[in-house]
Design a protein around this motif. Structure first.
Motif, PDB file in Angstrom:
ATOM      1  N   SER A   1       4.812  -4.229   4.573  1.00 18.99           N
ATOM      2  CA  SER A   1       6.243  -4.069   4.008  1.00 18.99           C
ATOM      3  C   SER A   1       6.221  -2.585   3.808  1.00 18.99           C
ATOM      4  O   SER A   1       5.586  -1.830   3.282  1.00 18.99           O
ATOM      5  N   LEU A   2       7.461  -2.159   4.072  1.00 23.38           N
ATOM      6  CA  LEU A   2       7.745  -0.694   4.048  1.00 23.38           C
ATOM      7  C   LEU A   2       8.262  -0.478   2.548  1.00 23.38           C
ATOM      8  O   LEU A   2       8.044   0.668   2.167  1.00 23.38           O
ATOM      9  N   THR A   3       8.939  -1.470   1.746  1.00 27.05           N
ATOM     10  CA  THR A   3       9.183  -1.260   0.465  1.00 27.05           C
ATOM     11  C   THR A   3       7.871  -1.085  -0.345  1.00 27.05           C
ATOM     12  O   THR A   3       7.667  -0.225  -1.163  1.00 27.05           O
ATOM     13  N   GLU A   4       6.783  -1.838   0.065  1.00 24.66           N
ATOM     14  CA  GLU A   4       5.478  -1.732  -0.560  1.00 24.66           C
ATOM     15  C   GLU A   4       4.788  -0.424  -0.532  1.00 24.66           C
ATOM     16  O   GLU A   4       4.036   0.297  -1.023  1.00 24.66           O
TER      17      GLU A   4
ATOM     18  N   ASN B   1      14.984   7.381  -9.124  1.00 25.99           N
ATOM     19  CA  ASN B   1      13.890   6.557  -9.560  1.00 25.99           C
ATOM     20  C   ASN B   1      14.205   5.240  -8.951  1.00 25.99           C
ATOM     21  O   ASN B   1      13.417   4.405  -9.402  1.00 25.99           O
ATOM     22  N   TYR B   2      15.469   4.903  -8.553  1.00 17.32           N
ATOM     23  CA  TYR B   2      15.523   3.373  -8.188  1.00 17.32           C
ATOM     24  C   TYR B   2      14.637   2.645  -7.237  1.00 17.32           C
ATOM     25  O   TYR B   2      14.394   3.468  -6.101  1.00 17.32           O
ATOM     26  N   SER B   3      14.363   1.564  -7.485  1.00 19.04           N
ATOM     27  CA  SER B   3      13.380   0.781  -6.600  1.00 19.04           C
ATOM     28  C   SER B   3      14.308   0.168  -5.594  1.00 19.04           C
ATOM     29  O   SER B   3      14.658  -0.726  -5.818  1.00 19.04           O
ATOM     30  N   LEU B   4      14.149   0.732  -4.347  1.00 18.14           N
ATOM     31  CA  LEU B   4      14.900   0.180  -3.269  1.00 18.14           C
ATOM     32  C   LEU B   4      14.125  -0.701  -2.533  1.00 18.14           C
ATOM     33  O   LEU B   4      12.932  -0.685  -2.047  1.00 18.14           O
ATOM     34  N   ASP B   5      14.806  -1.947  -2.067  1.00 22.18           N
ATOM     35  CA  ASP B   5      14.139  -2.859  -1.181  1.00 22.18           C
ATOM     36  C   ASP B   5      14.488  -2.429   0.224  1.00 22.18           C
ATOM     37  O   ASP B   5      15.440  -2.653   0.901  1.00 22.18           O
ATOM     38  N   PHE B   6      13.606  -1.692   0.925  1.00 15.71           N
ATOM     39  CA  PHE B   6      13.758  -0.985   2.148  1.00 15.71           C
ATOM     40  C   PHE B   6      13.396  -1.952   3.265  1.00 15.71           C
ATOM     41  O   PHE B   6      14.333  -2.075   4.209  1.00 15.71           O
TER      42      PHE B   6
ATOM     43  N   TYR C   1      16.557  -2.589   5.840  1.00 21.50           N
ATOM     44  CA  TYR C   1      16.501  -2.639   7.392  1.00 21.50           C
ATOM     45  C   TYR C   1      16.739  -4.028   8.035  1.00 21.50           C
ATOM     46  O   TYR C   1      17.573  -3.892   8.947  1.00 21.50           O
ATOM     47  N   GLN C   2      16.665  -5.090   7.451  1.00 22.54           N
ATOM     48  CA  GLN C   2      17.088  -6.294   8.012  1.00 22.54           C
ATOM     49  C   GLN C   2      18.581  -6.453   7.943  1.00 22.54           C
ATOM     50  O   GLN C   2      19.270  -6.809   8.988  1.00 22.54           O
ATOM     51  N   LYS C   3      19.207  -5.839   6.894  1.00 24.78           N
ATOM     52  CA  LYS C   3      20.481  -5.924   6.683  1.00 24.78           C
ATOM     53  C   LYS C   3      21.452  -5.062   8.013  1.00 24.78           C
ATOM     54  O   LYS C   3      22.351  -5.384   8.609  1.00 24.78           O
TER      55      LYS C   3
ATOM     56  N   GLU D   1      25.280   8.641  -6.491  1.00 21.66           N
ATOM     57  CA  GLU D   1      26.021   7.851  -5.863  1.00 21.66           C
ATOM     58  C   GLU D   1      25.698   6.499  -5.766  1.00 21.66           C
ATOM     59  O   GLU D   1      26.201   5.397  -5.413  1.00 21.66           O
ATOM     60  N   GLY D   2      24.307   6.058  -5.787  1.00 22.67           N
ATOM     61  CA  GLY D   2      23.654   4.755  -5.471  1.00 22.67           C
ATOM     62  C   GLY D   2      24.008   4.257  -4.222  1.00 22.67           C
ATOM     63  O   GLY D   2      24.131   2.965  -4.254  1.00 22.67           O
ATOM     64  N   ILE D   3      23.765   4.876  -3.166  1.00 20.93           N
ATOM     65  CA  ILE D   3      23.951   4.519  -1.794  1.00 20.93           C
ATOM     66  C   ILE D   3      22.704   4.451  -0.963  1.00 20.93           C
ATOM     67  O   ILE D   3      21.942   5.496  -1.349  1.00 20.93           O
ATOM     68  N   VAL D   4      22.524   4.069   0.012  1.00 24.70           N
ATOM     69  CA  VAL D   4      21.579   4.261   1.128  1.00 24.70           C
ATOM     70  C   VAL D   4      22.050   4.217   2.412  1.00 24.70           C
ATOM     71  O   VAL D   4      22.862   3.462   2.953  1.00 24.70           O
ATOM     72  N   GLN D   5      21.831   5.308   3.149  1.00 22.65           N
ATOM     73  CA  GLN D   5      22.336   5.562   4.450  1.00 22.65           C
ATOM     74  C   GLN D   5      21.217   5.174   5.683  1.00 22.65           C
ATOM     75  O   GLN D   5      20.017   5.580   5.347  1.00 22.65           O
ATOM     76  N   VAL D   6      21.460   4.337   6.509  1.00 21.33           N
ATOM     77  CA  VAL D   6      20.673   4.161   7.687  1.00 21.33           C
ATOM     78  C   VAL D   6      21.110   4.703   9.042  1.00 21.33           C
ATOM     79  O   VAL D   6      22.373   4.526   9.433  1.00 21.33           O
TER      80      VAL D   6
END
Length: 428
Positions: A56-59, A241-246, A250-252, A272-277
């Motif tokens: 798990s990348l999140t872990e 510090n936001y706990s992101l579900d990586f 990735y699946q999205k 901004e509260g966003i994540v870029q892929v």
């Protein structure tokens, strides 16, 4: 254009920028193979045994962050050619100008095991890029390289206008060998015409990449795939510090853009509260990170999708500059071709220097200023290679800050010394 004027421009460019172009040709040829060299030097960090298991990348991110409380997450690099591992990149919360840092933690994506850590700025891979892209000079090095790109382009054009007529009289590829100057002149013409398109392309793309920030600012050109939220949904601390579900992100990304292979996952830290892929679509000849997806951190909703294939000509032109300059879009065969052509560009500077020295040797001999050609070439060769080696050692021992400061002091000190030396006789 007047032939004598063309000769003057071509000679002036060769004499005053040839050594720079030679330096960039050598460092550029080496920088082509940065990923391959980094894998060769650090197989324990970049290579793992293939496995059907998937960690798990999140872990993995959650495990790494508490190990470095003085740093925050910058991005995660995903596996690709010459990289089997996850690279979790961290930035220090307290910045240091003399000791800047991008901390890399290498993770086995099958087991979640930490394989090793390093300061990216102390890696040989970073040294190869920085010595070519900005001479390891942190202030105006990139702009100086951009000006060298203009010089290469103008030198190529004037060379074509001068030597194009000669090539009509002499069979293409014929090398006369009765005198050193004639032999080098024929090689200079033959290689120059053979590598004409390559040198023009490298000159144009090098000038753009080096002067890009000034050009974009002056012409008010926005970055084509830029996206930002006008409103801030978090404080900077909350966003950092936001706990992101990586894993979910990735699946999205696979669902929203199935043709894109994700290369980087980069969460914001500015509220901004966003994540870029950012990723690459196989078969495209564009910059590897030109395609982009932007998700909301909390809801994981798609906010923005950028597929370079669907964009206009201007955007596509923008994103071919770096890929065309570094030749990283068509595998190892293209890199080898670029390597040979880059060395040929360096040889043009060297042969031009030899032609000039041989042409002026008799005059300098009468004035008692002659120095043997072999001695001069040896001095320049030793000087260039010693400079590269010394900067490389300092880079890998001390990182970015101190070596770049020393390079800046030496570079500008040398320029000032030359100017003073030129002006002193006139003052007398």
């Amino acid at each position: 254009m007047n032939k004598n004027l063309l000769w003057k421009i071509h000679n002036w460019l060769g004499l005053y920028t040839g050594i720079v172009i030679l330096f960039l040709s050598i460092t550029g040829a080496a920088a082509l193979f940065r990923p391959e060299i980094d894998q060769l030097l650090n197989p324990n960090l970049r290579q793992v045994e293939p496995s059907a298991e998937k960690a798990s990348l999140t872990e993995a991110v959650a495990k790494v962050l508490p190990m470095h409380p003085d740093k925050y997450l910058f991005e995660v690099e995903m596996p690709k050619a010459y990289l089997d591992t996850w690279i979790i990149r961290l930035m220090p919360k307290e910045k240091s100008r003399l000791n800047p840092m991008i901390w890399e933690v290498f993770i086995n994506p099958h087991t979640g095991e930490v394989l090793g850590e390093r300061n990216y700025f102390k890696s040989f891979s970073y040294f190869l890029r920085n010595i070519h892209v900005r001479f390891y000079e942190a202030y105006y090095g990139r702009q100086i390289v951009g000006l060298a790109g203009i010089a290469l382009f103008l030198s190529t054009i004037t060379g074509l206008l001068i030597y194009g007529k000669f090539m009509k009289k002499q069979p293409f590829g014929e090398i006369r060998s009765n005198k050193l100057r004639i032999t080098q002149a024929d090689l200079h013409k033959f290689i120059g015409i053979s590598a004409l398109a390559f040198n023009m392309m490298i000159g144009i793309t090098g000038a753009w990449l080096g002067l890009q920030s000034y050009i974009m600012y002056g012409l008010d050109i926005p970055q084509p795939n830029n996206f930002s939220r006008k409103e801030k949904v978090f404080t900077e601390k909350e966003d950092m510090n936001y706990s992101l579900d990586f894993d979910a992100i990735y699946q999205k990304s696979q669902i929203e853009f199935p043709n894109m292979i994700p290369w980087f996952i980069r969460p914001t830290t500015n509220g901004e509260g966003i994540v870029q892929v950012l990723g690459n679509v196989p078969g495209q000849a564009y910059e590897r990170r030109s395609n982009k997806l932007v998700f909301d951190k909390q809801k994981q909703e798609l906010l923005f999708k950028y597929n370079i294939s669907d964009q206009n000509f201007g955007a596509k032109l923008y994103y071919v500059q770096e890929s065309f300059h570094f030749g990283d879009f068509a595998g190892i065969s293209l890199k080898i071709l670029y390597f040979l052509l880059a060395l040929s560009s360096g040889y043009l500077s060297l042969s031009g220097f030899i032609i000039y020295l041989e042409r002026t040797r008799k005059l300098k001999s009468r004035l008692g200023k002659t120095i043997s050609l072999k001695s001069q070439l040896s001095q320049w060769t030793i000087g260039i290679m010693s400079t590269i080696v010394i900067i490389g050692i300092l880079s890998m021992k001390l990182g970015l800050g101190v070596p770049s400061l020393l390079v800046a002091m030496a570079f500008y000190g040398y320029l000032i010394a030359i100017i003073v030396k030129k002006l002193l006789p006139k003052a007398k």
